[in-house]
Write a protein that holds these residues in place. Structure first.
Motif, PDB file in Angstrom:
ATOM      1  N   GLU A 130      -4.392   4.466  -6.802  1.00 36.56           N
ATOM      2  CA  GLU A 130      -5.284   4.894  -5.715  1.00 36.56           C
ATOM      3  C   GLU A 130      -5.656   6.366  -5.847  1.00 36.56           C
ATOM      4  OE1 GLU A 130      -4.674   3.189  -1.531  1.00 36.56           O
ATOM      5  OE2 GLU A 130      -2.712   3.938  -2.085  1.00 36.56           O
ATOM      6  N   ASP A 138       0.838  -1.199   0.000  1.00 39.68           N
ATOM      7  CA  ASP A 138       0.000   0.000   0.000  1.00 39.68           C
ATOM      8  C   ASP A 138       0.875   1.251   0.000  1.00 39.68           C
ATOM      9  OD1 ASP A 138      -2.299   1.521   0.135  1.00 39.68           O
ATOM     10  OD2 ASP A 138      -3.047   0.578   1.961  1.00 39.68           O
ATOM     11  N   ASP A 139       0.321   2.358  -0.517  1.00 37.05           N
ATOM     12  CA  ASP A 139       1.023   3.647  -0.535  1.00 37.05           C
ATOM     13  C   ASP A 139       2.388   3.503  -1.205  1.00 37.05           C
ATOM     14  OD1 ASP A 139      -1.186   4.268   0.942  1.00 37.05           O
ATOM     15  OD2 ASP A 139      -0.135   4.716   2.796  1.00 37.05           O
TER      16      ASP A 139
HETATM   17 MG    MG Z   1      -2.971   3.683   0.148  1.00 34.87          MG
END
Ligand code: MG
Ligand code: C2E
Ligand code: MG
Ligand code: MG
Length: 293
Positions: free
Chosen positions: A239, A182-183
């Motif tokens: 995202e 994530d990220d």
């Molecule tokens: Mg994220």
């Protein structure tokens, strides 16, 4: 005179500090009982397949409906949950509840049988010895296909945990679930590390999507990530996609999976079945799916 002004200012500052600290203590003790009081709930944001223009799954996002303060977002209380260790019981509940809920949609909503469930995992959970047991128990309780389960771990958490239990990761891999970073782009993971983790998905941080069209750097990073993911045989999810301009640019850069307000904000569990029914690609597959009488 100058001294007394300074004195006054620092008195005000101290008072504010004290209020903040005691506010935090209140939140901390309230969080201890929030789970039992049923104040925690999950919203679900669809992940879209751009080629099919159809949802492939949902990411569960935690919310806290505080009895006095109202809705509190995860960026405010997850850090408190992590510092106090409350993230362990809370995170176990998030896993159980998400897998139960998504499996219910998979079985009850026509055409939704292939939906995936993405769950955010904190570093504190990941290093807990019993973490694979917690995950396995949640999968068994829900009766969901482990391959439909994605654990999202932020890149910075991975970098900050040098003692990541190797056996835990191996057990999770053997369960057949997917690990998503994530990220992605906000930390410094090396290629060999990504390979060692055998993560299935990279989620490009939304700051890079927002730079699209403003700063040529944004597009360059996305292009590099897409190329790298291709050679590592990983999926990429963009995202925080908010505009059709960003979508056009992302398609041009080779992105095929995305999430963001352009399609949907995180939905309550009650809203999801109706939202799924508005998805034409989903209802089209329904025609070809034999259903029980
Ligand atoms: Mg994220
Ligand atoms: P994340 O996993 O990167 O989640 C994406 C965040 O971006 C969510 O914020 C989501 O509402 C928001 N978002 C999605 N699309 C858009 C968009 O188009 N524009 C904008 N401006 N924002 C968008 P949220 O729900 O506030 O969650 C923040 C973070 O809190 C998450 O970041 C995740 O790191 C953490 N978190 C959420 N739920 C959990 C949980 O159950 N456990 C743990 N450990 N962390 C969680
Ligand atoms: Mg996430
Ligand atoms: Mg985040």
């Amino acid at each position: 005179r100058a001294k007394s002004t300074g004195g006054d200012a620092s008195v005000i500052y101290d008072a504010r500090m004290t209020r903040q600290a005691s506010g935090r203590l209140d939140l901390e003790s309230d969080l201890r009982v929030a789970l039992d009081r049923g104040e925690l709930c999950l919203d679900y944001q669809p992940v879209m397949d751009l080629d099919a223009d159809a949802p492939i799954g949902f990411e569960a996002l935690l919310r806290w409906n505080h009895r006095e303060h109202g809705l509190i977002m995860p960026d405010t209380f997850i850090p408190i949950a992590e510092e106090t260790g409350l993230i362990l019981p809370i995170g176990a509940w998030v896993l159980r509840e998400t897998l139960r809920q998504v499996q219910q949609w998979r079985t009850e909503v026509p055409g939704a049988g292939g939906l995936t469930a993405a769950v955010n995992i904190s570093g504190r959970q990941l290093v807990a010895k019993d973490f694979p047991d917690v995950v396995e128990a949640a999968i068994l309780a829900a009766g969901i296909d482990p391959a439909a389960v994605h654990l999202e771990i932020t890149e910075t958490v991975l970098m900050g945990e040098p003692d990541l239990p190797k056996e835990s990761l191996q057990r999770l891999r053997r369960l057949g679930l997917g690990i998503s970073i994530d990220d992605f782009g906000t930390g410094y993971s090396s290629l060999s590390y990504l390979k060692w983790l055998s993560a299935r998905t990279l989620k490009i941080d939304r700051t890079f999507i927002w730079e699209l069209g403003i700063d040529s750097h944004g597009g360059t990073v996305i292009e590099l990530v897409v190329g790298m993911a291709k050679s590592l045989k990983m999926d990429v999810i963009a995202e925080g996609v908010e505009t059709s301009g960003q979508l056009t640019e992302l398609r041009r850069l080779g992105i095929t999976l995305a999430q963001g307000f352009l399609w949907s904000e995180p939905l309550t569990s009650e809203q999801v079945p109706a939202w799924l029914n508005t998805q034409t690609a989903l209802s089209r597959t329904q025609e070809f799916t034999p259903r029980e009488a």
